[in-house]
Design a protein around this motif. Structure first.
Motif, short mmCIF file in Angstrom:
data_model
loop_
_atom_site.label_atom_id
_atom_site.label_comp_id
_atom_site.label_asym_id
_atom_site.label_seq_id
_atom_site.Cartn_x
_atom_site.Cartn_y
_atom_site.Cartn_z
N TRP A 25 0.86 -1.19 0.00
CA TRP A 25 0.00 0.00 0.00
C TRP A 25 0.88 1.23 0.00
CZ3 TRP A 25 -4.88 0.59 -1.10
CH2 TRP A 25 -5.48 1.83 -0.87
N GLU A 46 -14.23 -0.95 -5.45
CA GLU A 46 -13.71 -2.25 -5.84
C GLU A 46 -12.78 -2.79 -4.76
OE1 GLU A 46 -10.71 -4.10 -9.25
OE2 GLU A 46 -11.73 -2.18 -9.60
N GLN A 47 -11.95 -1.93 -4.19
CA GLN A 47 -11.06 -2.33 -3.11
C GLN A 47 -11.85 -2.68 -1.85
OE1 GLN A 47 -8.61 1.17 -3.07
NE2 GLN A 47 -7.09 0.30 -4.45
N ARG A 102 -11.59 -6.20 0.33
CA ARG A 102 -11.26 -6.16 1.76
C ARG A 102 -12.39 -6.72 2.61
NH1 ARG A 102 -8.11 -0.92 0.87
NH2 ARG A 102 -10.14 0.02 0.52
N SER A 137 -4.37 -3.10 4.21
CA SER A 137 -3.72 -3.72 3.06
C SER A 137 -3.62 -5.24 3.18
CB SER A 137 -2.31 -3.14 2.86
OG SER A 137 -1.52 -3.31 4.03
N LEU A 168 -6.35 -6.98 1.14
CA LEU A 168 -6.47 -6.77 -0.31
C LEU A 168 -5.99 -7.98 -1.11
CD1 LEU A 168 -5.39 -3.05 -0.85
CD2 LEU A 168 -7.63 -4.06 -1.31
#
Length: 425
Positions: free
Chosen positions: A26, A276-277, A281, A396, A399
């Motif tokens: 990240w 989208e992230q 997550r 992060s 992800l």
């Protein structure tokens, strides 16, 4: 995957996760980020105070983010702490008025209060959620404002806090620095109080390195916020090419907290991939929750049913029993050694934070004295518990893939078994 060694990695055993398996990094640059930055580089407009040529990226981001948060207005700033300062200044409070701040949060939630000429009054948090509970207002007799912080991956109950603050005449500002995209009964974080403040600092889920924003539905407040962050100037309704896009409206005295064009352009690009992230997550967080649901000795924070969408910033794993003669610092070190992903304890409550020290600035001496008086004798049992028992994972870590969550769960189980056996740290 190799069977994990029963010996902890911190004691020389084989870790759960092979060091050759990297975790996601990240920040992650959005597909259009490079082009957006290059366009600004050659635009001739690098700041809000550049001579006007065409629509500024700052204005474009303000429009896009207001739409994302579901508010009428957005005023970008250079930092999240600047956003808090001008949001507080927009309330028109008197010097040294008290502002309620949860004790478990980053120091800027309180230091911004002091920078606005006000006094932070610390309140405990619910150890189940990590957020300010409306009941914390019950014993308060005088408040100018309340800062409701959405902490880690949970939202504070802003509607209930607002209802409790109303009889005191106190406005509620959301510190949504950790909650971009979270929702409470369908309403986005930042849209529930009189103003919502965001940080776009390097570690946040929406980042341009350093940046911030205030959102509000109040047009009059929005204009005031523009002045407070641009040296008493507001946007021109019809900017003229070659002239500054700001006019000296000067209904109040402001400061320079403007977001650069590079930061605004990067945020426009990053905003396009944020949801989208979130999907990735949140899916992985749900997987980890299922894997740990029946593991004794560790738990995730309780999420209120009204919070119908998560925005992970930091994910607390709460270890209720700690190892013999050990702390959550040891647990964080052990988890890091097993997985290769940095785990870390929360900051101490603000009541013990060396970052909140108004007496260290001579110009804050009157506020520092009032700060000491207001906070004398207050207890922060919930904040202290989480500070001593939680271990945090950065967003992060979520992800990646489902396999990453299996590794994390295996590492947590290995540590909880060690703790349950009564072994020393």
């Amino acid at each position: 995957m190799r069977a994990p060694s029963p010996t902890l990695a911190v004691h020389g055993g084989r870790p759960v996760r092979d060091e050759r398996c990297p975790w996601p990094v990240w920040p992650v640059a959005a597909p259009g980020a490079s082009a957006a930055l290059d366009a600004v580089l050659h635009s001739g407009s690098w700041a809000l105070t550049s001579p006007y040529r065409e629509e500024l990226q700052e204005r474009r981001f303000a429009r896009k983010f207001a739409d994302y948060v579901g508010t009428e207005h957005c005023v970008p700033t250079d930092h999240g702490s600047s956003a808090l300062v001008i949001a507080l200044e927009s309330l028109g409070l008197r010097y040294a008025d008290p502002v309620l701040v949860p004790a478990l949060t980053w120091a800027a939630s309180a230091t911004a209060v002091l920078r606005a000429g006000l006094v932070p009054v610390l309140a405990d948090v619910d150890p189940a959620t990590g957020c300010l509970d409306p009941s914390a207002l019950a014993g308060e007799s005088e408040l100018g404002a309340v800062i409701a912080v959405h902490w880690a991956c949970n939202m504070a109950d802003v509607p209930a806090i607002s209802a409790a603050a109303s009889p005191l005449g106190a406005a509620v500002i959301e510190d949504a620095a950790q909650a971009h995209g979270a929702r409470w009964q369908g309403r986005p974080a930042g849209s529930l109080g009189v103003a919502g403040c965001f940080s776009m600092q390097h570690s946040k889920v929406l980042t341009c390195g350093e940046g911030g924003a205030v959102v509000t539905d109040d047009a009059e407040r929005a204009g005031l916020l523009e002045e407070l962050r641009a040296d008493s100037r507001r946007y021109r309704e019809d900017p003229v090419r070659g002239e500054l896009p700001l006019r000296e409206s000067a209904t109040t005295m402001g400061a320079n907290f403007c977001l650069s064009e590079f930061g605004a352009a990067l945020l426009c690009a990053q905003l396009d991939v944020l949801d989208e992230q979130h999907t990735i997550r949140n899916r992985n967080y749900a997987t980890l929750g299922r894997l740990l649901a029946d593991v004794p000795g560790v738990r995730l924070l309780t999420r209120r049913p009204a919070q119908d969408r998560l925005s992970l910033y930091e994910v607390p794993l709460v270890f209720d029993p700690l190892p013999q003669d050990g702390t959550n610092v040891w647990v964080a070190t052990a988890l890091t050694a097993e997985t290769g992903m940095r785990a870390y304890p929360p900051r101490p409550p603000l009541s013990r934070s060396h970052l909140l020290a108004p007496w260290a600035k001579p110009t804050l001496a009157p506020l520092a004295e009032r700060f000491t008086q207001w906070n004398a004798g207050r207890r922060f049992d919930g904040a202290e518990y989480l500070s001593h028992h939680a271990v945090l994972l950065h967003h992060s870590a979520f992800l990646g893939t489902e396999e990453d969550m299996f590794d994390m769960a295996d590492a947590v189980k290995k540590i909880t078994l060690y703790i349950a056996a009564g072994r020393p740290a």
